[in-house]
Design a protein around this motif. Structure first.
Motif, PDB file in Angstrom:
ATOM      1  N   ALA A 167       0.922  -1.186  -0.116  1.00  0.00           N
ATOM      2  CA  ALA A 167      -0.010  -0.002  -0.076  1.00  0.00           C
ATOM      3  C   ALA A 167       0.862   1.251  -0.158  1.00  0.00           C
ATOM      4  CB  ALA A 167      -0.970   0.000   1.129  1.00  0.00           C
ATOM      5  N   SER A 168       1.943   1.282   0.888  1.00  0.00           N
ATOM      6  CA  SER A 168       2.708   2.569   0.660  1.00  0.00           C
ATOM      7  C   SER A 168       3.515   2.742  -0.362  1.00  0.00           C
ATOM      8  CB  SER A 168       3.833   2.150   1.824  1.00  0.00           C
ATOM      9  OG  SER A 168       4.516   1.305   1.689  1.00  0.00           O
ATOM     10  N   ALA A 169       3.803   1.549  -1.154  1.00  0.00           N
ATOM     11  CA  ALA A 169       4.547   1.834  -2.402  1.00  0.00           C
ATOM     12  C   ALA A 169       3.668   2.391  -3.391  1.00  0.00           C
ATOM     13  CB  ALA A 169       5.125   0.508  -2.585  1.00  0.00           C
ATOM     14  N   ALA A 170       2.509   2.111  -3.443  1.00  0.00           N
ATOM     15  CA  ALA A 170       1.385   2.621  -4.335  1.00  0.00           C
ATOM     16  C   ALA A 170       0.956   4.145  -4.208  1.00  0.00           C
ATOM     17  CB  ALA A 170       0.296   1.798  -4.222  1.00  0.00           C
ATOM     18  N   VAL A 171       1.403   4.558  -2.919  1.00  0.00           N
ATOM     19  CA  VAL A 171       0.965   5.801  -2.829  1.00  0.00           C
ATOM     20  C   VAL A 171       1.829   6.837  -3.948  1.00  0.00           C
ATOM     21  CG1 VAL A 171       0.855   7.866  -1.230  1.00  0.00           C
ATOM     22  CG2 VAL A 171       0.402   5.729  -0.429  1.00  0.00           C
ATOM     23  N   PRO A 172       1.189   7.848  -4.632  1.00  0.00           N
ATOM     24  CA  PRO A 172       1.617   8.825  -5.340  1.00  0.00           C
ATOM     25  C   PRO A 172       2.784   9.626  -4.788  1.00  0.00           C
ATOM     26  CG  PRO A 172      -0.574   8.533  -5.788  1.00  0.00           C
ATOM     27  CD  PRO A 172      -0.535   7.836  -4.704  1.00  0.00           C
ATOM     28  N   ARG A 173       3.742   9.896  -5.664  1.00  0.00           N
ATOM     29  CA  ARG A 173       4.589  10.830  -4.838  1.00  0.00           C
ATOM     30  C   ARG A 173       4.689  12.045  -5.740  1.00  0.00           C
ATOM     31  NH1 ARG A 173       4.751   5.922  -1.954  1.00  0.00           N
ATOM     32  NH2 ARG A 173       6.748   5.771  -0.870  1.00  0.00           N
ATOM     33  N   GLN A 174       5.302  13.301  -5.029  1.00  0.00           N
ATOM     34  CA  GLN A 174       5.523  14.263  -6.010  1.00  0.00           C
ATOM     35  C   GLN A 174       6.724  14.955  -5.044  1.00  0.00           C
ATOM     36  OE1 GLN A 174       3.240  18.034  -5.174  1.00  0.00           O
ATOM     37  NE2 GLN A 174       4.343  19.003  -6.871  1.00  0.00           N
ATOM     38  N   TYR A 175       7.755  15.410  -6.097  1.00  0.00           N
ATOM     39  CA  TYR A 175       9.241  15.728  -5.607  1.00  0.00           C
ATOM     40  C   TYR A 175       9.352  17.355  -5.979  1.00  0.00           C
ATOM     41  CZ  TYR A 175       9.844  10.984  -4.896  1.00  0.00           C
ATOM     42  OH  TYR A 175       9.673   9.284  -4.708  1.00  0.00           O
ATOM     43  N   ILE A 176       9.511  18.178  -4.742  1.00  0.00           N
ATOM     44  CA  ILE A 176       9.940  19.466  -5.204  1.00  0.00           C
ATOM     45  C   ILE A 176      11.231  19.851  -4.534  1.00  0.00           C
ATOM     46  CG2 ILE A 176       9.217  21.962  -4.635  1.00  0.00           C
ATOM     47  CD1 ILE A 176       6.206  20.871  -4.298  1.00  0.00           C
ATOM     48  N   PHE A 177      12.262  20.572  -5.190  1.00  0.00           N
ATOM     49  CA  PHE A 177      13.588  20.850  -4.901  1.00  0.00           C
ATOM     50  C   PHE A 177      13.651  22.240  -5.127  1.00  0.00           C
ATOM     51  CE2 PHE A 177      13.509  16.119  -5.746  1.00  0.00           C
ATOM     52  CZ  PHE A 177      14.339  15.825  -4.613  1.00  0.00           C
ATOM     53  N   CYS A 178      14.497  22.859  -4.143  1.00  0.00           N
ATOM     54  CA  CYS A 178      15.045  24.036  -4.172  1.00  0.00           C
ATOM     55  C   CYS A 178      16.338  24.315  -4.714  1.00  0.00           C
ATOM     56  CB  CYS A 178      14.949  24.727  -2.772  1.00  0.00           C
ATOM     57  SG  CYS A 178      13.638  24.454  -1.699  1.00  0.00           S
ATOM     58  N   THR A 179      16.636  25.291  -5.826  1.00  0.00           N
ATOM     59  CA  THR A 179      17.579  25.462  -6.537  1.00  0.00           C
ATOM     60  C   THR A 179      18.810  26.247  -5.549  1.00  0.00           C
ATOM     61  OG1 THR A 179      16.900  27.724  -7.187  1.00  0.00           O
ATOM     62  CG2 THR A 179      16.501  25.567  -8.599  1.00  0.00           C
ATOM     63  N   GLY A 180      18.369  26.861  -4.575  1.00  0.00           N
ATOM     64  CA  GLY A 180      19.811  27.307  -3.784  1.00  0.00           C
ATOM     65  C   GLY A 180      19.996  26.598  -2.492  1.00  0.00           C
ATOM     66  N   THR A 181      19.625  25.299  -2.472  1.00  0.00           N
ATOM     67  CA  THR A 181      20.195  24.519  -1.195  1.00  0.00           C
ATOM     68  C   THR A 181      21.629  24.303  -1.307  1.00  0.00           C
ATOM     69  OG1 THR A 181      17.768  23.484  -1.188  1.00  0.00           O
ATOM     70  CG2 THR A 181      19.595  22.386   0.002  1.00  0.00           C
ATOM     71  N   PRO A 182      22.263  24.302  -0.305  1.00  0.00           N
ATOM     72  CA  PRO A 182      23.934  24.470  -0.374  1.00  0.00           C
ATOM     73  C   PRO A 182      24.121  22.659  -0.527  1.00  0.00           C
ATOM     74  CG  PRO A 182      22.966  25.789   1.689  1.00  0.00           C
ATOM     75  CD  PRO A 182      21.703  25.306   1.064  1.00  0.00           C
ATOM     76  N   PRO A 183      25.295  22.787  -1.116  1.00  0.00           N
ATOM     77  CA  PRO A 183      25.824  21.215  -1.205  1.00  0.00           C
ATOM     78  C   PRO A 183      25.801  20.626   0.239  1.00  0.00           C
ATOM     79  CG  PRO A 183      27.234  22.590  -2.307  1.00  0.00           C
ATOM     80  CD  PRO A 183      26.249  23.592  -1.473  1.00  0.00           C
ATOM     81  N   GLY A 184      25.515  19.394   0.225  1.00  0.00           N
ATOM     82  CA  GLY A 184      25.882  18.559   1.515  1.00  0.00           C
ATOM     83  C   GLY A 184      24.340  18.284   2.154  1.00  0.00           C
ATOM     84  N   TYR A 185      23.482  18.700   1.682  1.00  0.00           N
ATOM     85  CA  TYR A 185      22.095  18.177   2.176  1.00  0.00           C
ATOM     86  C   TYR A 185      21.777  16.803   1.583  1.00  0.00           C
ATOM     87  CZ  TYR A 185      21.027  22.631   4.054  1.00  0.00           C
ATOM     88  OH  TYR A 185      21.013  23.652   5.134  1.00  0.00           O
ATOM     89  N   PRO A 186      21.298  15.946   2.371  1.00  0.00           N
ATOM     90  CA  PRO A 186      20.616  14.420   2.026  1.00  0.00           C
ATOM     91  C   PRO A 186      19.803  14.656   0.925  1.00  0.00           C
ATOM     92  CG  PRO A 186      20.766  14.617   4.545  1.00  0.00           C
ATOM     93  CD  PRO A 186      21.017  15.989   4.045  1.00  0.00           C
ATOM     94  N   ALA A 187      19.044  15.527   0.750  1.00  0.00           N
ATOM     95  CA  ALA A 187      18.018  15.724  -0.410  1.00  0.00           C
ATOM     96  C   ALA A 187      18.724  15.547  -1.562  1.00  0.00           C
ATOM     97  CB  ALA A 187      17.386  17.100  -0.074  1.00  0.00           C
ATOM     98  N   SER A 188      20.079  15.815  -1.627  1.00  0.00           N
ATOM     99  CA  SER A 188      20.768  16.038  -2.939  1.00  0.00           C
ATOM    100  C   SER A 188      20.952  14.534  -3.509  1.00  0.00           C
ATOM    101  CB  SER A 188      22.041  16.635  -2.971  1.00  0.00           C
ATOM    102  OG  SER A 188      22.993  15.855  -2.153  1.00  0.00           O
ATOM    103  N   VAL A 189      20.997  13.516  -2.683  1.00  0.00           N
ATOM    104  CA  VAL A 189      21.000  12.117  -2.985  1.00  0.00           C
ATOM    105  C   VAL A 189      19.752  11.814  -3.678  1.00  0.00           C
ATOM    106  CG1 VAL A 189      21.303   9.777  -2.403  1.00  0.00           C
ATOM    107  CG2 VAL A 189      22.839  11.750  -1.436  1.00  0.00           C
ATOM    108  N   THR A 190      18.466  12.310  -3.166  1.00  0.00           N
ATOM    109  CA  THR A 190      17.322  11.796  -3.890  1.00  0.00           C
ATOM    110  C   THR A 190      17.080  12.316  -5.024  1.00  0.00           C
ATOM    111  OG1 THR A 190      16.374  11.384  -1.584  1.00  0.00           O
ATOM    112  CG2 THR A 190      14.694  11.834  -3.459  1.00  0.00           C
TER     113      THR A 190
END
Length: 226
Positions: A167-190
């Motif tokens: 059920a959790s795998a089937a939940v739709p995802r949306q991804y929003i990222f910020c262009t000015g986030t400094p390097p080294g944030y875990p979000a960059s891997v995703t």
């Protein structure tokens, strides 16, 4: 009308979503902005560091107690791991997961390990906040936010993401990222993984704190996804 539950990131609390919350509420939506255990207006709850599952239960319990359904569940920054873990517990109540400049570790991964080996640190460590210096925030907003930052527990970022349920795998995802986030944030891997896989995503011309710096743009994206 859509039900939104907006989850804050590290060192923050419900207050970090206040500008987005007001815009969504003014548009007629039902909006909840909980503070996770040990954070925000619950920062006094530091007797025992919360685990990732504690935070998942914070969210799942809110959805159950308020009988919320067809929820758009959004997490900013470290809030991404909280909503991802919560989806394992309450997928039947979710319409969508929205990751806002946030990591989504794979099952078995921990957020702290996304950028390399995890240091040998105690689980009961609370990390002190560093004052925000986001150039996309005006001085008054920076002062207001910095006055509200609080220590964040390390333990949730050390805990591995639990396995997906069907059920959790089937939940739709949306991804929003910020262009000015400094390097080294875990979000960059995703972000890199999504780009490599050709997964659609949205970019906001903003520093990391888009909920404070660009609430109108973020509210518009959230409503467009609902």
């Amino acid at each position: 009308m859509t039900v939104f539950v907006l989850v804050h990131g590290a060192f923050r609390g419900a207050w970090s979503w206040s500008r987005v919350r007001r815009r969504l509420a003014a548009a007629g939506h039902e909006v909840y902005t909980p503070s996770l255990t040990g954070m925000g207006d619950r920062r006094h709850l530091t007797g025992e560091p919360p685990s990732l599952d504690t935070w998942a239960l914070d969210i799942a319990s809110l959805l159950f107690d308020e009988d919320l359904r067809d929820v758009v569940l959004a997490g900013h920054s470290q809030g991404g791991i909280a909503i991802a873990a919560a989806a394992r517990r309450c997928a039947d109540r979710l319409a969508r997961l929205v990751f806002v400049d946030a990591p989504e570790p794979l099952p078995g991964e921990c957020a702290a390990g996304l950028l390399g080996p995890v240091p040998d640190l105690p689980r009961d460590l609370w990390l002190p906040p560093t004052p925000l210096a986001d150039p996309s925030l005006d001085p008054a907003t920076l002062a207001w936010a910095n006055a509200r930052l609080c220590p964040t527990p390390l333990a949730p970022s050390l805990d591995p993401m639990p396995p997906q349920t069907e059920a959790s795998a089937a939940v739709p995802r949306q991804y929003i990222f910020c262009t000015g986030t400094p390097p080294g944030y875990p979000a960059s891997v995703t972000l890199d993984r999504l780009r490599a896989g050709g997964v659609p995503l949205h970019l906001i011309e903003s520093g990391h704190d888009a909920p404070l710096g660009h609430p109108a743009d973020l509210a518009a994206l959230l409503q467009g996804a609902s």
